[in-house]
Write a protein that holds these residues in place. Sequence first.
Motif, PDB file in Angstrom:
ATOM      1  N   SER A 101      55.326  74.921  91.627  1.00  0.00           N
ATOM      2  CA  SER A 101      55.638  73.554  91.215  1.00  0.00           C
ATOM      3  C   SER A 101      56.375  72.802  92.325  1.00  0.00           C
ATOM      4  N   THR A 146      46.727  80.812  92.855  1.00  0.00           N
ATOM      5  CA  THR A 146      46.102  80.241  91.660  1.00  0.00           C
ATOM      6  C   THR A 146      47.020  79.257  90.951  1.00  0.00           C
ATOM      7  N   GLY A 147      48.307  79.540  90.891  1.00  0.00           N
ATOM      8  CA  GLY A 147      49.228  78.610  90.241  1.00  0.00           C
ATOM      9  C   GLY A 147      49.244  77.254  90.914  1.00  0.00           C
ATOM     10  N   VAL A 197      46.837  76.060  92.824  1.00  0.00           N
ATOM     11  CA  VAL A 197      45.505  75.493  92.612  1.00  0.00           C
ATOM     12  C   VAL A 197      45.438  74.777  91.268  1.00  0.00           C
ATOM     13  N   ARG A 198      45.918  75.413  90.238  1.00  0.00           N
ATOM     14  CA  ARG A 198      45.910  74.789  88.916  1.00  0.00           C
ATOM     15  C   ARG A 198      46.785  73.549  88.879  1.00  0.00           C
ATOM     16  N   ALA A 199      47.932  73.606  89.536  1.00  0.00           N
ATOM     17  CA  ALA A 199      48.870  72.481  89.498  1.00  0.00           C
ATOM     18  C   ALA A 199      48.331  71.255  90.220  1.00  0.00           C
ATOM     19  N   THR A 200      47.457  71.446  91.194  1.00  0.00           N
ATOM     20  CA  THR A 200      46.925  70.324  91.972  1.00  0.00           C
ATOM     21  C   THR A 200      45.577  69.839  91.477  1.00  0.00           C
ATOM     22  N   GLU A 201      45.008  70.513  90.495  1.00  0.00           N
ATOM     23  CA  GLU A 201      43.705  70.091  89.992  1.00  0.00           C
ATOM     24  C   GLU A 201      43.797  68.698  89.389  1.00  0.00           C
ATOM     25  N   LEU A 204      37.768  81.532  93.855  1.00  0.00           N
ATOM     26  CA  LEU A 204      38.579  80.351  93.539  1.00  0.00           C
ATOM     27  C   LEU A 204      37.791  79.075  93.801  1.00  0.00           C
ATOM     28  N   ALA A 260      35.606  78.472  90.905  1.00  0.00           N
ATOM     29  CA  ALA A 260      36.267  78.169  89.632  1.00  0.00           C
ATOM     30  C   ALA A 260      36.894  76.783  89.581  1.00  0.00           C
ATOM     31  N   TYR A 261      37.267  76.231  90.727  1.00  0.00           N
ATOM     32  CA  TYR A 261      38.013  74.965  90.735  1.00  0.00           C
ATOM     33  C   TYR A 261      37.293  73.936  91.597  1.00  0.00           C
ATOM     34  N   HIS A 278      38.229  71.345  93.247  1.00  0.00           N
ATOM     35  CA  HIS A 278      38.871  70.813  94.448  1.00  0.00           C
ATOM     36  C   HIS A 278      39.178  71.896  95.480  1.00  0.00           C
TER      37      HIS A 278
END
Length: 364
Positions: free
Chosen positions: A177, A234-235, A237-241, A262, A265-266, A268
């Motif tokens: 974060s 991964t954390g 990556v998820r936070a910036t999606e 990755l 899956a994402y 961006h």
Amino acid sequence: MIETPPLVDQHCHGVLRTELGLATFEARLTGAGRPPAAGTTFFDTQAGFAVRRWCPPLLGLEPHCAPARYLARRRELGPAETGRRLLRGSGVGAYLVDTGAPGDLTGAKELARAGEAQAFEVVRLESLAERAADGSGNVAAFLAALGGAVHHAAASAVAFGCGAGTGYARALADDPSPPGPGEVRGAAGRWLAARAGGGPVRDPVLLRHLLWSAVSCGLPVQLHTGAREPGELTGFVRATEGLGTQLVLLGGYPHHRHAAGLAAAYPHVHADLGPALAATGARAAAVLAELLELAPFGKLLFSSGGRQLPELHAVGALVFREALGRVLGGWVADGAWSWRDADRVAAMVAAGNARRVYRLDERG
């Protein structure tokens, strides 16, 4: 035969301007940073064999010539002419140059002239922090200067990057974060007090602050995964999606399949083919095929990862072309792909994906 446009080398560094002897050349050949063990040579590696296969013909020698003969020819030509021949023989049309690496290396414009190619700058975040610290007397002045430097760099650079081994992956694995203002001020104060004699950014809070500052600018961010497991990102990556920032995962070999996962899956996230192909040499086609098994073809980007030795830029490009031809050509021969699709995918991975992700055609 697979056709590709001029390559876009989406991650590399400048080359050394000085002449190199055998020991100094070998120390840079594999990126080990240390000399080979007594009685051995780094030329006896996949990377060393790849250099001896691809580079001698660009300097007017036969392939696979002895290292001593190759280095003698290098000295005959001099570092500037050697660099020009190797870079111009690689088939690269554009370089994205990380200018934050230490050493007397050519910058983006100089590399462009040597290679008769375009060149764009990737700004290293910790270098901005170090320059801001050098001109600031207190925490408030440092943070203000750093914020201004990041936004100023965003106006001319095509991407932000971070140095391998600086601890970004570990910092993001612990807490992906954005840090709060109080955390940032405290970390800045500790770092400024500790770096009286100069020193790189290692504080995990400051590293996270730098990355999130880059994300706020909207440029793509190149993330070195190093030898760590890319899944640790991964954390982040998820936070910036959904924020509009593209992430490009650099390196990761031998965890390259996880980076490709990755990217699959994402939306961006993109995976760099990188120096793994040059480092694996004769096995490069197998590594490339593994990446193509997992990632959508629009999410893979070629790079050489070349640094210091122009041989690494050239080998990265030439091994990539051969590996791509072997893999896609084999699938065509098996009837799994058409030639039209093979050429289309080759163009995407070689150049088109990078031109889209970094918006290179908008920059001329």
